[in-house]
Design an enzyme around this catalytic site. Sequence first.
Site, short mmCIF file in Angstrom:
data_model
loop_
_atom_site.label_atom_id
_atom_site.label_comp_id
_atom_site.label_asym_id
_atom_site.label_seq_id
_atom_site.Cartn_x
_atom_site.Cartn_y
_atom_site.Cartn_z
N GLY A 125 1.10 -1.26 0.19
CA GLY A 125 0.33 0.07 -0.11
C GLY A 125 0.57 1.14 -0.19
CD GLU A 242 8.01 -2.66 -6.12
OE1 GLU A 242 7.96 -2.38 -5.44
OE2 GLU A 242 6.95 -3.12 -7.23
C1 LIG Z 1 -1.00 -2.68 -12.95
C2 LIG Z 1 -0.40 -1.91 -11.78
C3 LIG Z 1 0.13 -2.74 -10.69
C4 LIG Z 1 0.66 -1.51 -9.14
N1 LIG Z 1 0.95 -1.72 -7.68
C5 LIG Z 1 0.94 -1.39 -7.37
C6 LIG Z 1 0.93 -1.67 -5.92
O1 LIG Z 1 0.75 -2.79 -5.81
N2 LIG Z 1 0.75 -1.46 -5.14
C7 LIG Z 1 1.26 0.54 -5.34
O2 LIG Z 1 1.80 0.61 -4.03
N3 LIG Z 1 1.57 0.83 -6.35
C8 LIG Z 1 1.09 0.15 -7.30
N4 LIG Z 1 0.77 0.53 -8.12
C9 LIG Z 1 1.27 1.90 -8.91
C10 LIG Z 1 2.22 2.61 -9.26
O3 LIG Z 1 3.41 2.66 -8.85
C11 LIG Z 1 2.19 3.70 -9.56
O4 LIG Z 1 1.40 3.39 -11.16
C12 LIG Z 1 3.36 4.55 -10.56
O5 LIG Z 1 4.16 4.71 -9.69
C13 LIG Z 1 2.86 5.44 -11.64
O6 LIG Z 1 2.32 6.91 -11.22
P1 LIG Z 1 1.14 7.48 -11.41
O7 LIG Z 1 0.43 6.11 -12.13
O8 LIG Z 1 0.46 8.09 -10.13
O9 LIG Z 1 1.62 7.83 -12.50
P2 LIG Z 1 1.91 9.80 -12.88
O10 LIG Z 1 3.42 9.95 -11.32
O11 LIG Z 1 1.18 10.05 -12.60
O12 LIG Z 1 2.93 9.87 -13.69
C14 LIG Z 1 2.32 9.74 -15.05
C15 LIG Z 1 2.76 9.60 -16.39
O13 LIG Z 1 4.11 10.62 -16.15
C16 LIG Z 1 5.44 10.32 -15.91
N5 LIG Z 1 6.47 11.36 -14.96
C17 LIG Z 1 5.86 11.38 -13.78
N6 LIG Z 1 6.58 12.18 -13.16
C18 LIG Z 1 7.50 12.59 -14.23
C19 LIG Z 1 8.93 13.38 -13.58
N7 LIG Z 1 8.68 14.10 -12.66
N8 LIG Z 1 9.70 13.43 -14.83
C20 LIG Z 1 9.14 13.02 -16.47
N9 LIG Z 1 8.35 12.03 -16.27
C21 LIG Z 1 7.23 11.85 -15.11
C22 LIG Z 1 5.73 9.17 -15.64
O14 LIG Z 1 6.01 8.26 -16.09
C23 LIG Z 1 3.91 8.47 -16.19
O15 LIG Z 1 5.03 8.31 -17.35
C24 LIG Z 1 0.70 -0.25 -9.69
C25 LIG Z 1 0.44 0.64 -10.79
C26 LIG Z 1 0.21 -0.61 -12.06
C27 LIG Z 1 -0.31 0.10 -13.14
#
Ligand SMILES: Cc1cc2nc3c(=O)[nH]c(=O)nc-3n(C[C@H](O)[C@H](O)[C@H](O)COP(=O)(O)OP(=O)(O)OC[C@H]3O[C@@H](n4cnc5c(N)ncnc54)[C@H](O)[C@@H]3O)c2cc1C
Lengths: 392, 336
Positions: A125, A242
């Site tokens: 989480g 991880e």
């Molecule tokens: C299938 C799946 C399983 C997951 N499982 C877990 C889990 O078990 N536990 C958990 O805690 N989380 C989990 N996650 C969450 C995952 O860690 C997040 O989706 C990830 O950290 C990206 O965050 P976000 O989705 O909010 O995207 P955002 O942070 O909103 O990013 C959107 C886009 O912007 C880009 N971006 C963001 N910041 C920057 C920057 N500084 N410079 C350039 N580009 C940038 C990103 O690369 C992405 O392409 C899971 C996600 C998926 C899709």
Amino acid sequence: MDETAELAAFRAEVRDFALAHCPPEIRAVVAANGKLGRKQWAPWQRILHAHGWGAPSWPKEYGGTGWDQRRRHIFDEVLAECDCPPQYHHGLRHLGPVLIAFGTEEQKARFLPGILSGEDWWCQGYSEPGAGSDLASLKTRAVREGEEYVVTGQKLWTSHAHESDRMYTLVRTNAEVKRQEGITLLLIPLNSPGICVREVRTIDGWHHVNEVFLDGVRVPVANRIGEENKGWTYGKFLLDRERLGGANVAPAFRFLDRCRELVARELAGPADALKRGQLEYRLLLAEAELRGARELGKAAVDAVTAGEPLGLMPSELKLSTADTVQRIGAIALDAVGERVASRFRPVDASGPNAAVEDIEWVQNFMYLRAKTIFGGSNEVQKNVVAKQLFGN
Amino acid sequence: MPFDPRPMLPGDAYDAARRFAEASAATLAPLHEPAARAAELATQWAALLELGWPGMLVPEAQGGAGGTLLDLAALAEGAGSVALALPLAACCGVAPTLLAGQDALLAELAAGRLQPCVALAGGITLEAGRLSGRALGVETPPRPSHALLAVEDALYLLDLGTPGAAFTRHERIDGRLTLDLDLQGASAQLLAAEAGTSVARACDLGALLSCVEAVAAMGTLIRQTIDYLLQRQQFGTALASFQALRHRVAEMYVAWRNLTGLVQAALREPGWENIAFAKLRLGEAGRFVAEQAIQVHGGMGMTEELPATRLARRILMAEFEWGDRHVHAARLLAAA
Ligand SMILES: Cc1cc2nc3c(=O)[nH]c(=O)nc-3n(C[C@H](O)[C@H](O)[C@H](O)COP(=O)(O)OP(=O)(O)OC[C@H]3O[C@@H](n4cnc5c(N)ncnc54)[C@H](O)[C@@H]3O)c2cc1C
């Protein structure tokens, strides 16, 4: 016995064991590129544990095998070749090392055995609606009341929460200080009152991620890892582990083999010659990259074993494998997409169209998009690499 | 501190080769006429002969150093890190490997009296005991005495002064010397009638050394690219502050690291398959790093003076040595 003979004997031993003891119905799911869940993972973990092989990467004193890098590598490789599931990561590879490094004796005694045996199922989480790449902005609040924390907020993308017993969770315990300095790592039982888990529907048609709502959930202070407000340090330690998950490229090689078989089967006709040649070439390029990543993975595992700093290795590994596996998925999609993508879901039933042969390749293509998003997206990894390379 | 690449095979051999290549590049830098460069390369090649590089793989009994693949690879890595414009793989690796067992010729090679170019890619045919045909763009030492020729399954040694043999000289994109060989009924010495396997093995060694040189050049090129972006100011700030460019460099770095892994595996276990995968990946990763280095240098990336473009052209050229990516892919597919 000399060393090569010893390793060959070890390889044979693992293979014999895997083929004799990993249930065929579990191997069938892996062989069909299905999405794994607790139903496949837990019994397999129980079997490995009963044999003393529950935790190849843990120290012996905690029930690990004490194997060196080469044996661990052979173990991963043989399991993949035999279509056995790779071990479930959240307990063994993520939380386990954190407990071993930072947990109290009581916590180790309470949580490690369940991870080893596969009885306890863990999920992560971390992410929230407002905290993805910028994880430090997380808002789920934990307020101390006597010997308990009261936790309120929402987690998002929580993989396997719907089939887990516990969630290791980053929460905010101080909103006044620098963001990273007000975070705490708590271990929260998912049957606690005030928790609600809801499915998030994903483009692959499988159920694996969830939203987890926490409303006044009471968590004993004894479930806190290390010190209050130091959770960022432990959480990052865990994220590095991880990303090292990429060190096990054996399943990716097996995935490549299956894709190769698919291409040969699907594109056998004379009219397919050009496409087949192109896809076979792309498969070779992917194999070359995986072979390179395998070497990086060995070096990373060596560094962990020797207690050396990992530096950029986790990011290198993630960036060296995530796109490659996606590319293999894309090759498969190119092979069958025309035939299968148009029949993804039956209209009068729920779920993907199980009656359509090879539908899993479309599901996998969709699922694999997540490889470059979760665990620190590729863009974030490139930020990390660049920061180091440019010296700021 | 900004990035500084770590060699795969550090040590005295690497350091010495690198220093030699640095001095070589500095002397060549102001020379623009191909003839002047060829003359300078001849002087440098003579110095390398003195240092015993062509005899590195030659057994001690034949006057060589009796070195191993890794000894030679360390030289290749040091030389490659500055894109030395001399035929290290061909003359110090492939030639002695082809001559294995021919003790008298090996002794001549180690002594610098035999200076062959190596033409293994075909184009020459045998008619009535004489050789005819053309071999184009054959990498060569500056003053070649002979050519080692693969003709069908056989291996020949041709004296370049022999009647019926003519050649013209060229410079490759990486500044190395080549020749176009034109044979019209030239006679040559048959070294081995069934040489297919040993020719293939020698080519693989060449491919592996090319990969080692290219990996070394890529490390230096990435470092120079980073230095340039840190120093070049546009829009009132260093280019190194722009994320698009930082990500490009991160991608170059990861491609380089991945290739390094493959090359290390091939150095550890130099079977043909490991080498073919490394060479295949060099085609992809090397091209990417070279192209992007040119791109992010802007107009400077188009200039011949820039050390970075010299490295980029060396990396691009390495792809075409000892079989390009499609040649190696075809081998791998045929074996599958
Ligand atoms: C299938 C799946 C399983 C997951 N499982 C877990 C889990 O078990 N536990 C958990 O805690 N989380 C989990 N996650 C969450 C995952 O860690 C997040 O989706 C990830 O950290 C990206 O965050 P976000 O989705 O909010 O995207 P955002 O942070 O909103 O990013 C959107 C886009 O912007 C880009 N971006 C963001 N910041 C920057 C920057 N500084 N410079 C350039 N580009 C940038 C990103 O690369 C992405 O392409 C899971 C996600 C998926 C899709």
